[in-house]
Every structure is written in C-alpha cells, then in structure tokens.
Design an enzyme around this catalytic site. Structure first.
Site, PDB file in Angstrom:
ATOM      1  N   ASP A  81       0.865  -1.273   0.249  1.00  0.00           N
ATOM      2  CA  ASP A  81       0.117   0.056  -0.061  1.00  0.00           C
ATOM      3  C   ASP A  81       0.780   1.332  -0.182  1.00  0.00           C
ATOM      4  O   ASP A  81       2.043   1.366   0.350  1.00  0.00           O
ATOM      5  CB  ASP A  81      -1.161   0.126   1.271  1.00  0.00           C
ATOM      6  CG  ASP A  81      -0.126  -0.218   2.637  1.00  0.00           C
ATOM      7  OD1 ASP A  81       0.669  -0.828   2.627  1.00  0.00           O
ATOM      8  OD2 ASP A  81      -0.863   0.510   3.599  1.00  0.00           O
ATOM      9  N   GLU A 139      -0.667  -2.084   5.164  1.00  0.00           N
ATOM     10  CA  GLU A 139       0.194  -1.981   6.281  1.00  0.00           C
ATOM     11  C   GLU A 139      -0.016  -0.826   7.021  1.00  0.00           C
ATOM     12  O   GLU A 139       0.223  -0.485   8.371  1.00  0.00           O
ATOM     13  CB  GLU A 139       1.644  -2.057   5.818  1.00  0.00           C
ATOM     14  CG  GLU A 139       2.680  -2.401   7.009  1.00  0.00           C
ATOM     15  CD  GLU A 139       2.908  -1.019   7.831  1.00  0.00           C
ATOM     16  OE1 GLU A 139       2.978  -1.287   8.878  1.00  0.00           O
ATOM     17  OE2 GLU A 139       2.898   0.202   7.180  1.00  0.00           O
TER      18      GLU A 139
HETATM   19 ZN   LIG Z   1       4.787   3.801   6.551  1.00  0.00          ZN
HETATM   20 ZN   LIG Z   2       6.406   1.046   5.725  1.00  0.00          ZN
END
Ligand SMILES: [Zn+2]
Ligand SMILES: [Zn+2]
Length: 395
Positions: A81, A139
C-alpha cells in the site's frame, strides 16, 4: 549458490527496477491495492508460478516449491500500500495518482520480492523445502493487512518455520542492511479525549466549568503514566499532537479535543496503562467539575524479532554483503504491522539501506520527497533469497 543468487539478481536488476517504477507511478491506498495485486499476480504467472489471489481481499500469496517441498517452509513478506501524500519529486517515475504516493517504500518491498520470486523459481531444483511469498495489503492502516492475512490463513497450509520482512531505511546508506535481535518496534495506540465543561464568558469563570484548564491538567498528569507508572525497563512514549480548544480570548469553549499516541513494548503493561490513563483522566475531569470521554483505538502490537533466527539472518547477511555492511539497529518507537506475524511464528524484520547522500536521496519515509537509491532493489531481492535458502537448510 551465493554467486548464483548474486548473478541472477544482477541479471534481473533492470526488470526489478522497472517493476518498482511501474508500482511507484500507480500507487494505491491501504486496502485499495486492486491494480497492484493484479500486477503482482500477473507477474507471478508470467514467471511460471501460480498465485493465490484475494486473500484479505487484495493480498496475494505464492508458494514456491523446491525438492521435498513439505520438509520446511520459510515465508517472505512485502507490503503493497501507498500513502495519502502528494509526491514532490521531479522524477520520470513520479506518481500518476494525484494525492497518493509510495512514500514508505512499499513499492520497493513488492518489486524486490517479485525479483526474489523469479530467482527462487530459477533455482527450484537446487533447494529443499518451500518458500511462501506474502504480498499483503494495508500496512499503513489499522487494523493492519497483516492481521487480516493471518485471519485468512496465510500462516497455515503450510505453516512457515520462519518468516522475514524487509523495510527500506532512508537513514542507512544503500549497500548496507540493519538487524536487531529481540525488542525492535513499539505497539501503537491512538488516543482520543473529549473534555467536557461548560463554556461562557472568559470574564466570569465562576459561572463556567473550564475544559481548557481541565485539558491542561490532563496533558500534564497523563505524563505520569510514563514517568511514574511504566516499569523503567519497558520503553514507553505518550505524545499529544492535537489539542483543539476553539474558544476565543474572552470565550471559554464547552469542549476541548485532545489526540495522541501511546507506544510501548509489553502487552501486560500496555493493557494496564490503558486502564490507568482512563481512570486518571476521568478522575481529574470529575474533580474539576467536568467530565471526559476517553477513547483508545488499539493499533499494532510491539515487534519482537526472534533472537536466534535474527542472529542467523545477520550472519547470512554478513556472508552476502560483508561484515562492514551489516549494522546493528537501535530500538525504534515506530509501529509496523509485521508485528502480528512475530506473535505467531519465528520472525525477523530487518532494514534495507536506501540512502544516497551524494545524489540527495536523504528524505525520511512519509514525506513528499522520499525516494530510494534503486541499487537497493536487486540487493533486496538477492538477500531475501539468500536468507530464505539458508534458513531452509537449518533444522
Ligand atoms: Zn509507513
Ligand atoms: Zn512502511
């Protein structure tokens, strides 16, 4: 084997860099990595492997089987991401998605792991066991893609005996990597406090209940959690970065909003601290005639690298890069959802140097000018392969 991996990483270098540039130009926000996941799956198929798609919606998992594939499994993870940041770099591979940018290097992690896939596939007749590649979403956003991948069974069938994750490090020169055994990164919890009083004219405080003063007391008193309540051996940070008391010079507002972050490295203390903070805040607000709503949004757990696995990984890295290029890291109070994996399996999260001062590549992650020295890409791909294949050989 080492020379073979280095030479394949070199041979695939241009392709790895071109994949990174494609991902960098087409960043997607957490849990919206649809095109990214398709790109990953298509590339995996093009190599000749079979991706499992749709895990945690946009996650992709690939199992690369060597000889005797059920003997042992090592997992390697990349996050996919990007962040809601507008890129300020003037580079040919600048983000084409306005307001979205790979400012945390997850494009590097993904393309590097795709390179690892290609190297491992080429070497499949030369190792025993299996390597599971985990391309995960989200994440950067609670609840963390890692927790959803685990929920969807990424650590089963087969369960990995060990797991590695790498992350770019703009403070480490390209060509070097860093490891830390044991405690490495913090748990992260978001704190939202609404302090309620009774607003009115600033000239007549006797008729009001001043939430600004209550908020001031709370901010000072809650630091006691760190200085007087936290066990001294456990790292702990409490920071408030947002305070809104939107009255005026002569207007006391009804409410004050406070937002902050609480970080530590011990789950028992973390739970206790949550309860103590709420109790303290409610007690102070009540004693001053007001009240407060105290909300804690739990983030990622703390990250503890498995000591023996990390020690072995560091030694493998020394074989690959030379001792002078393998650094020891300090504890870092940032959070990372790789921590979820470390709760379930022996795991090691290490850092890949991407800094190049001579070329002005020095910006921190999560900034509009973040970039990497792309020489880190083939190095990351080769090193991950080397770590996995060595770990497969340990019993
Ligand atoms: Zn980050
Ligand atoms: Zn990262």
């Amino acid at each position: 084997m080492l020379d073979q991996i280095k030479s394949l990483a070199n041979q695939y270098s241009e392709e790895i860099i071109s994949n990174r540039r494609h991902l960098h130009m087409h960043p997607e926000l957490s849990f919206h990595e649809k095109k990214t996941a398709r790109f990953v799956a298509d590339y995996i198929r093009q190599i000749g492997l079979t991706p499992q798609e749709g895990i945690a919606d946009t996650g992709v998992v690939v199992l690369i089987e060597g000889k005797n594939p059920e003997s042992k499994t090592v997992a390697l993870r990349a996050d996919m991401d990007a962040l809601p940041i507008t890129e300020a770099n003037d580079v040919p591979y600048k983000s084409l998605n306005e307001g979205v940018m790979h400012a945390c290097g997850h494009d590097v992690h993904t393309s590097s792991l795709l390179g690892t896939a290609k190297i491992l596939h080429a070497l499949r007749d030369q190792f025993e066991g299996s390597v599971k590649l985990v391309f995960q979403p989200g994440e950067e956003k609670i609840p963390g893609g890692a927790s959803l991948m685990i929920r969807d069974g990424v650590l089963q069938n087969p369960a990995p005996n060990g797991m590695f994750g790498q992350h770019v490090a703009p403070n480490i020169p390209v060509g070097k990597v860093g490891f830390r055994e044991g405690l490495y990164m913090a748990s992260t919890d978001e704190i939202y406090i609404k302090v309620k009083g009774k607003g009115g004219h600033g000239a007549m405080p006797e008729y009001n209940i001043d939430p600004v003063l209550i908020a001031a007391h709370l901010i000072v008193s809650l630091q006691q959690i760190v200085s007087r309540n936290a066990p001294p051996k456990i790292p702990c940070v409490l920071s408030f970065g947002k305070v809104i008391a939107n009255g005026a010079t002569n207007v006391i507002p009804n409410e004050v909003y406070i937002e902050g972050t609480f970080r530590t490295m011990d789950e028992v203390w973390r739970e206790k601290a949550h309860k103590t903070m709420v109790k303290m805040a409610e007690g102070i607000a009540e004693a001053m005639g007001g009240s407060c709503e105290f909300e804690i949004r739990k983030g990622y757990p703390f990250l503890k690298n498995h000591p023996e696995l990390t020690r072995r990984a560091k030694n493998y890295a020394i074989d690959y890069l030379g001792a002078e290029n393998v650094l020891d890291l300090d504890i870092w109070m940032a959070g990372e959802d790789f921590a979820f994996y470390t709760q379930h399996t022996d795991a090691c999260f290490y850092r890949l140097g991407t800094r190049n001062e001579a070329r002005g590549i020095i910006s921190s992650v999560h900034t509009p000018t973040f970039d990497v020295d792309e020489a880190a890409l083939p190095l990351g791909a080769g090193l991950m392969t080397w770590l996995a294949l060595n770990e497969l050989k340990t019993v």
